[in-house]
Design a protein around this motif. Structure first.
Motif, PDB file in Angstrom:
ATOM      1  N   VAL A  99      56.836  47.870  57.130  1.00 44.60           N
ATOM      2  CA  VAL A  99      55.833  47.477  56.140  1.00 44.60           C
ATOM      3  C   VAL A  99      56.246  47.997  54.772  1.00 44.60           C
ATOM      4  O   VAL A  99      56.701  49.138  54.643  1.00 44.60           O
ATOM      5  N   HIS A 100      56.069  47.138  53.773  1.00 43.34           N
ATOM      6  CA  HIS A 100      56.342  47.512  52.378  1.00 43.34           C
ATOM      7  C   HIS A 100      55.004  47.735  51.679  1.00 43.34           C
ATOM      8  O   HIS A 100      54.085  46.920  51.805  1.00 43.34           O
ATOM      9  N   ARG A 101      54.908  48.841  50.957  1.00 47.12           N
ATOM     10  CA  ARG A 101      53.710  49.166  50.182  1.00 47.12           C
ATOM     11  C   ARG A 101      54.073  49.094  48.712  1.00 47.12           C
ATOM     12  O   ARG A 101      55.028  49.747  48.270  1.00 47.12           O
ATOM     13  N   GLU A 102      53.328  48.289  47.973  1.00 45.97           N
ATOM     14  CA  GLU A 102      53.568  48.189  46.534  1.00 45.97           C
ATOM     15  C   GLU A 102      52.296  48.545  45.791  1.00 45.97           C
ATOM     16  O   GLU A 102      51.247  47.940  46.013  1.00 45.97           O
ATOM     17  N   SER A 103      52.408  49.547  44.929  1.00 48.31           N
ATOM     18  CA  SER A 103      51.279  50.025  44.147  1.00 48.31           C
ATOM     19  C   SER A 103      51.441  49.577  42.700  1.00 48.31           C
ATOM     20  O   SER A 103      52.513  49.737  42.112  1.00 48.31           O
ATOM     21  N   PHE A 104      50.369  49.018  42.147  1.00 42.55           N
ATOM     22  CA  PHE A 104      50.382  48.546  40.771  1.00 42.55           C
ATOM     23  C   PHE A 104      49.576  49.518  39.909  1.00 42.55           C
ATOM     24  O   PHE A 104      48.483  49.930  40.303  1.00 42.55           O
ATOM     25  N   PRO A 105      50.083  49.878  38.723  1.00 43.60           N
ATOM     26  CA  PRO A 105      49.417  50.869  37.863  1.00 43.60           C
ATOM     27  C   PRO A 105      48.221  50.259  37.116  1.00 43.60           C
ATOM     28  O   PRO A 105      48.287  50.013  35.920  1.00 43.60           O
ATOM     29  N   THR A 106      47.165  50.013  37.855  1.00 40.27           N
ATOM     30  CA  THR A 106      45.962  49.436  37.258  1.00 40.27           C
ATOM     31  C   THR A 106      44.764  50.322  37.577  1.00 40.27           C
ATOM     32  O   THR A 106      44.835  51.194  38.436  1.00 40.27           O
ATOM     33  N   VAL A 107      43.669  50.063  36.889  1.00 33.77           N
ATOM     34  CA  VAL A 107      42.411  50.749  37.170  1.00 33.77           C
ATOM     35  C   VAL A 107      41.392  49.674  37.500  1.00 33.77           C
ATOM     36  O   VAL A 107      41.149  48.792  36.675  1.00 33.77           O
ATOM     37  N   PRO A 108      40.827  49.669  38.700  1.00 30.51           N
ATOM     38  CA  PRO A 108      41.105  50.568  39.815  1.00 30.51           C
ATOM     39  C   PRO A 108      42.484  50.292  40.420  1.00 30.51           C
ATOM     40  O   PRO A 108      43.076  49.241  40.145  1.00 30.51           O
TER      41      PRO A 108
END
Length: 121
Positions: free
Chosen positions: A76-85
């Motif tokens: 599994v690939h996890r991609e986090s985007f720098p947003t709020v929330p």
């Protein structure tokens, strides 16, 4: 082409023995939650909330643990985007897609036969 258990043991003699990495990966992939998370991701990328709804009954803690384990295994690939929330997406890696090409026929077979096997039909 079907591969037999004997062929697997012949090509890798210590496979599936106690302490072998295959047992660890089988536990991760074939656990109740592992199977359901991987199956859910086989249709494409999902966000946390979408995945939680797809895998009915899983707790947040168990979903987080399962995703972390499957990511550590390279499935599994996890991609986090720098947003709020925070915005995080999960998808299958090429190895995860390769696994699911093999596992989805098993899932279809189980879906077709489970009720009859439990004596409901």
């Amino acid at each position: 082409m079907a591969v037999s258990y004997a062929q697997i043991r012949e090509s890798t003699p210590l496979v599936f023995e106690q302490g072998c990495s295959t047992r660890v990966i089988l536990d991760h992939v074939m656990s109740k939650w592992g199977v359901l998370v991987l199956s859910s991701l086989s249709d494409g990328t999902l966000r946390w909330g979408e995945l939680r709804r797809e895998v009915d009954g899983i707790s947040e803690k168990m979903l987080a643990s399962t995703l972390r384990t499957l990511a550590d295994d390279g499935l599994v690939h996890r991609e986090s985007f720098p947003t709020v929330p925070p915005h995080v997406e999960y998808s299958l890696t090429p190895r995860g897609r390769d696994l699911m090409e093999r596992m989805l026929p098993l899932m279809a077979w189980i879906a077709d036969h489970a009720d009859g096997m439990l004596g409901r039909n």
